[in-house]
Scaffold this motif. Structure first.
Motif, PDB file in Angstrom:
ATOM      1  N   GLN A  72     -27.825  54.961  21.577  1.00 27.79           N
ATOM      2  CA  GLN A  72     -26.848  54.654  20.719  1.00 27.79           C
ATOM      3  C   GLN A  72     -25.992  56.050  20.440  1.00 27.79           C
ATOM      4  O   GLN A  72     -24.706  56.038  20.359  1.00 27.79           O
ATOM      5  CB  GLN A  72     -27.109  54.199  19.332  1.00 27.79           C
ATOM      6  CG  GLN A  72     -26.103  53.686  18.377  1.00 27.79           C
ATOM      7  CD  GLN A  72     -25.329  52.721  18.996  1.00 27.79           C
ATOM      8  OE1 GLN A  72     -25.930  51.478  19.305  1.00 27.79           O
ATOM      9  NE2 GLN A  72     -24.065  52.862  19.046  1.00 27.79           N
ATOM     10  N   GLY A  73     -26.582  57.062  20.457  1.00 24.39           N
ATOM     11  CA  GLY A  73     -26.071  58.294  20.152  1.00 24.39           C
ATOM     12  C   GLY A  73     -25.146  58.579  21.448  1.00 24.39           C
ATOM     13  O   GLY A  73     -24.113  59.135  21.457  1.00 24.39           O
ATOM     14  N   ILE A  74     -25.825  58.392  22.660  1.00 21.85           N
ATOM     15  CA  ILE A  74     -24.989  58.679  23.808  1.00 21.85           C
ATOM     16  C   ILE A  74     -23.565  57.761  23.922  1.00 21.85           C
ATOM     17  O   ILE A  74     -22.560  58.333  24.068  1.00 21.85           O
ATOM     18  CB  ILE A  74     -25.698  58.219  25.132  1.00 21.85           C
ATOM     19  CG1 ILE A  74     -27.031  59.233  25.225  1.00 21.85           C
ATOM     20  CG2 ILE A  74     -24.910  58.146  26.328  1.00 21.85           C
ATOM     21  CD1 ILE A  74     -27.975  58.792  26.266  1.00 21.85           C
ATOM     22  N   ALA A  75     -23.860  56.515  23.590  1.00 24.71           N
ATOM     23  CA  ALA A  75     -22.787  55.362  23.472  1.00 24.71           C
ATOM     24  C   ALA A  75     -21.812  55.921  22.078  1.00 24.71           C
ATOM     25  O   ALA A  75     -20.355  56.086  22.565  1.00 24.71           O
ATOM     26  CB  ALA A  75     -23.187  54.143  22.933  1.00 24.71           C
ATOM     27  N   ASP A  76     -22.043  56.478  21.329  1.00 26.78           N
ATOM     28  CA  ASP A  76     -21.124  56.882  20.098  1.00 26.78           C
ATOM     29  C   ASP A  76     -20.362  58.054  20.768  1.00 26.78           C
ATOM     30  O   ASP A  76     -19.122  58.136  20.170  1.00 26.78           O
ATOM     31  CB  ASP A  76     -22.100  57.569  19.012  1.00 26.78           C
ATOM     32  CG  ASP A  76     -22.567  56.164  18.131  1.00 26.78           C
ATOM     33  OD1 ASP A  76     -22.186  54.982  18.299  1.00 26.78           O
ATOM     34  OD2 ASP A  76     -23.371  56.499  17.229  1.00 26.78           O
ATOM     35  N   GLU A  77     -21.077  58.976  21.200  1.00 28.50           N
ATOM     36  CA  GLU A  77     -20.386  60.228  21.934  1.00 28.50           C
ATOM     37  C   GLU A  77     -19.262  59.740  22.826  1.00 28.50           C
ATOM     38  O   GLU A  77     -18.112  60.349  22.734  1.00 28.50           O
ATOM     39  CB  GLU A  77     -21.098  61.224  22.673  1.00 28.50           C
ATOM     40  CG  GLU A  77     -22.230  61.914  21.356  1.00 28.50           C
ATOM     41  CD  GLU A  77     -23.137  62.865  22.178  1.00 28.50           C
ATOM     42  OE1 GLU A  77     -22.708  63.369  22.924  1.00 28.50           O
ATOM     43  OE2 GLU A  77     -24.133  63.035  21.615  1.00 28.50           O
ATOM     44  N   ILE A  78     -19.531  58.855  23.660  1.00 22.17           N
ATOM     45  CA  ILE A  78     -18.682  58.326  24.385  1.00 22.17           C
ATOM     46  C   ILE A  78     -17.293  57.591  23.818  1.00 22.17           C
ATOM     47  O   ILE A  78     -16.217  57.790  24.200  1.00 22.17           O
ATOM     48  CB  ILE A  78     -19.119  57.348  25.663  1.00 22.17           C
ATOM     49  CG1 ILE A  78     -20.049  58.016  26.492  1.00 22.17           C
ATOM     50  CG2 ILE A  78     -18.179  56.762  26.574  1.00 22.17           C
ATOM     51  CD1 ILE A  78     -21.032  56.896  27.418  1.00 22.17           C
ATOM     52  N   ALA A  79     -17.700  56.872  22.903  1.00 20.80           N
ATOM     53  CA  ALA A  79     -16.667  56.007  22.142  1.00 20.80           C
ATOM     54  C   ALA A  79     -15.799  57.300  21.444  1.00 20.80           C
ATOM     55  O   ALA A  79     -14.523  56.804  21.238  1.00 20.80           O
ATOM     56  CB  ALA A  79     -17.399  55.312  21.147  1.00 20.80           C
ATOM     57  N   ALA A  80     -16.410  58.244  20.973  1.00 21.66           N
ATOM     58  CA  ALA A  80     -15.850  59.283  20.228  1.00 21.66           C
ATOM     59  C   ALA A  80     -14.753  59.834  20.943  1.00 21.66           C
ATOM     60  O   ALA A  80     -13.556  60.321  20.389  1.00 21.66           O
ATOM     61  CB  ALA A  80     -16.548  60.326  19.291  1.00 21.66           C
ATOM     62  N   ALA A  81     -15.165  60.152  22.217  1.00 17.54           N
ATOM     63  CA  ALA A  81     -14.079  60.664  23.180  1.00 17.54           C
ATOM     64  C   ALA A  81     -13.037  59.860  23.250  1.00 17.54           C
ATOM     65  O   ALA A  81     -12.043  60.321  23.867  1.00 17.54           O
ATOM     66  CB  ALA A  81     -15.015  61.381  24.388  1.00 17.54           C
ATOM     67  N   ALA A  82     -13.186  58.537  23.552  1.00 16.56           N
ATOM     68  CA  ALA A  82     -12.334  57.742  23.976  1.00 16.56           C
ATOM     69  C   ALA A  82     -11.414  57.235  22.921  1.00 16.56           C
ATOM     70  O   ALA A  82     -10.534  56.217  23.151  1.00 16.56           O
ATOM     71  CB  ALA A  82     -13.112  56.617  24.796  1.00 16.56           C
ATOM     72  N   ARG A  83     -11.696  57.474  21.658  1.00 18.11           N
ATOM     73  CA  ARG A  83     -10.906  57.085  20.599  1.00 18.11           C
ATOM     74  C   ARG A  83      -9.309  57.112  20.671  1.00 18.11           C
ATOM     75  O   ARG A  83      -8.783  58.162  21.009  1.00 18.11           O
ATOM     76  CB  ARG A  83     -11.100  57.620  19.415  1.00 18.11           C
ATOM     77  CG  ARG A  83     -10.777  57.059  17.895  1.00 18.11           C
ATOM     78  CD  ARG A  83     -10.775  58.175  16.849  1.00 18.11           C
ATOM     79  NE  ARG A  83     -10.037  59.029  16.725  1.00 18.11           N
ATOM     80  CZ  ARG A  83     -10.016  60.029  15.857  1.00 18.11           C
ATOM     81  NH1 ARG A  83     -10.768  59.922  14.881  1.00 18.11           N
ATOM     82  NH2 ARG A  83      -9.140  60.926  15.988  1.00 18.11           N
ATOM     83  N   PRO A  84      -8.678  55.955  20.490  1.00 27.02           N
ATOM     84  CA  PRO A  84      -7.141  55.945  20.940  1.00 27.02           C
ATOM     85  C   PRO A  84      -6.407  56.795  19.566  1.00 27.02           C
ATOM     86  O   PRO A  84      -6.909  56.782  18.617  1.00 27.02           O
ATOM     87  CB  PRO A  84      -6.802  54.184  20.942  1.00 27.02           C
ATOM     88  CG  PRO A  84      -7.766  53.875  20.022  1.00 27.02           C
ATOM     89  CD  PRO A  84      -8.927  54.708  20.411  1.00 27.02           C
ATOM     90  N   GLY A  85      -5.210  57.344  20.030  1.00 28.02           N
ATOM     91  CA  GLY A  85      -4.495  58.118  19.080  1.00 28.02           C
ATOM     92  C   GLY A  85      -3.427  58.700  19.573  1.00 28.02           C
ATOM     93  O   GLY A  85      -3.125  58.777  21.063  1.00 28.02           O
ATOM     94  N   PRO A  86      -2.548  59.486  18.821  1.00 27.58           N
ATOM     95  CA  PRO A  86      -1.209  60.029  19.628  1.00 27.58           C
ATOM     96  C   PRO A  86      -1.743  61.226  20.519  1.00 27.58           C
ATOM     97  O   PRO A  86      -0.884  61.413  21.149  1.00 27.58           O
ATOM     98  CB  PRO A  86      -0.466  60.766  18.294  1.00 27.58           C
ATOM     99  CG  PRO A  86      -1.762  60.783  17.004  1.00 27.58           C
ATOM    100  CD  PRO A  86      -2.743  59.470  17.448  1.00 27.58           C
ATOM    101  N   GLU A  87      -2.896  61.711  20.263  1.00 24.95           N
ATOM    102  CA  GLU A  87      -3.279  62.834  21.202  1.00 24.95           C
ATOM    103  C   GLU A  87      -4.644  62.461  21.625  1.00 24.95           C
ATOM    104  O   GLU A  87      -5.536  62.045  20.853  1.00 24.95           O
ATOM    105  CB  GLU A  87      -3.083  64.118  20.676  1.00 24.95           C
ATOM    106  CG  GLU A  87      -1.815  64.496  20.280  1.00 24.95           C
ATOM    107  CD  GLU A  87      -1.880  66.017  19.546  1.00 24.95           C
ATOM    108  OE1 GLU A  87      -2.025  66.766  20.379  1.00 24.95           O
ATOM    109  OE2 GLU A  87      -1.654  66.101  18.308  1.00 24.95           O
ATOM    110  N   PRO A  88      -5.031  62.844  22.630  1.00 22.57           N
ATOM    111  CA  PRO A  88      -6.511  62.757  23.207  1.00 22.57           C
ATOM    112  C   PRO A  88      -7.345  63.540  22.389  1.00 22.57           C
ATOM    113  O   PRO A  88      -6.991  64.435  21.839  1.00 22.57           O
ATOM    114  CB  PRO A  88      -6.270  63.194  24.952  1.00 22.57           C
ATOM    115  CG  PRO A  88      -5.026  63.220  25.136  1.00 22.57           C
ATOM    116  CD  PRO A  88      -4.225  63.304  24.129  1.00 22.57           C
ATOM    117  N   ILE A  89      -8.555  63.003  22.543  1.00 18.56           N
ATOM    118  CA  ILE A  89      -9.491  63.775  21.461  1.00 18.56           C
ATOM    119  C   ILE A  89     -10.087  64.983  22.265  1.00 18.56           C
ATOM    120  O   ILE A  89     -10.397  64.898  23.531  1.00 18.56           O
ATOM    121  CB  ILE A  89     -10.919  62.952  21.228  1.00 18.56           C
ATOM    122  CG1 ILE A  89     -10.449  61.901  20.256  1.00 18.56           C
ATOM    123  CG2 ILE A  89     -11.774  63.717  20.609  1.00 18.56           C
ATOM    124  CD1 ILE A  89     -10.047  62.338  18.905  1.00 18.56           C
TER     125      ILE A  89
END
Length: 205
Positions: A72-89
């Motif tokens: 789950q930690g691995i998945a969370d980090e991937i999701a955190a990096a992919a979070r949509p927004g006006p600018e890339p994380i």
């Protein structure tokens, strides 16, 4: 633990015994980076979410619960990096880096006076090790037994000490590059400064 690539996002992980300032440390880093206008995302609350599954935690950790926390930690980090927004994380702050789950499991094994099966130990170690190249910086907090813990937390003192011991024993045994952070304010300030300088150097601001 230098990442194999300097491309975004930069990943900074923290590990250590409970109530040793992990989350607060990442909050300080996050606030400082946001002040520089760097898009950042932070993971967290793995322990609480594991309890909701429900899975055993703390001194009752099992192979299954440890594997869940790792995955789950691995998945969370991937999701955190992919979070949509006006600018890339550009920066991901991992509250409980992959190695953390392994230290908690080893501590639980010792607390219960159990010997883990070799296959389980090797499998979990490999799973944690696959994440090593992803972290640009790993912060490891150190337990200060003289600092009282909030009475609302019914922590087992012996287990908390074992987690601290296994955290730093694991890092040493595996030769994992990290920055040790004590309860001293100067030590914490140096950790924040190191993380921020790294991000300012590597991130595209």
């Amino acid at each position: 633990m230098t990442a194999t690539s300097t491309t975004a996002p930069i990943r900074i992980g923290v590990m250590g015994a409970h109530s040793t300032g992990k989350t607060l440390l990442l909050q300080r880093i996050e606030m400082t980076l946001r002040g520089y206008g760097i898009p950042v995302n932070r993971t967290g609350q793995l322990g609480k979410r594991a309890a909701l599954v429900p899975l055993p935690k703390m001194q009752h950790h099992t192979v299954a619960s440890t594997e869940w926390v790792l995955a789950q930690g691995i998945a969370d980090e991937i999701a955190a990096a992919a979070r949509p927004g006006p600018e890339p994380i550009q920066v991901v702050l991992a509250d409980r880096a992959a190695w953390d789950a392994l230290a908690y499991w080893h501590a639980a094994q010792e607390w219960r006076q159990e010997t883990p099966h070799r296959h389980d130990r090797e499998r979990l170690l490999v799973l944690a090790a696959t994440q090593a190249p992803k972290y640009h910086l790993l912060l490891a907090t150190a337990l200060d037994p003289d600092i009282p813990v909030d009475s609302r937390h019914a922590y087992d003192t012996r287990y908390r000490t074992l987690v601290d011991q296994h955290t730093h024993r694991l890092l040493a045994a595996e030769g994992i590059e990290h920055h040790r952070v004590t309860s001293d304010p100067d030590s914490q300030a140096r950790a924040v400064d190191r993380a921020v300088k790294l991000c300012l150097k590597e991130a595209v601001v």
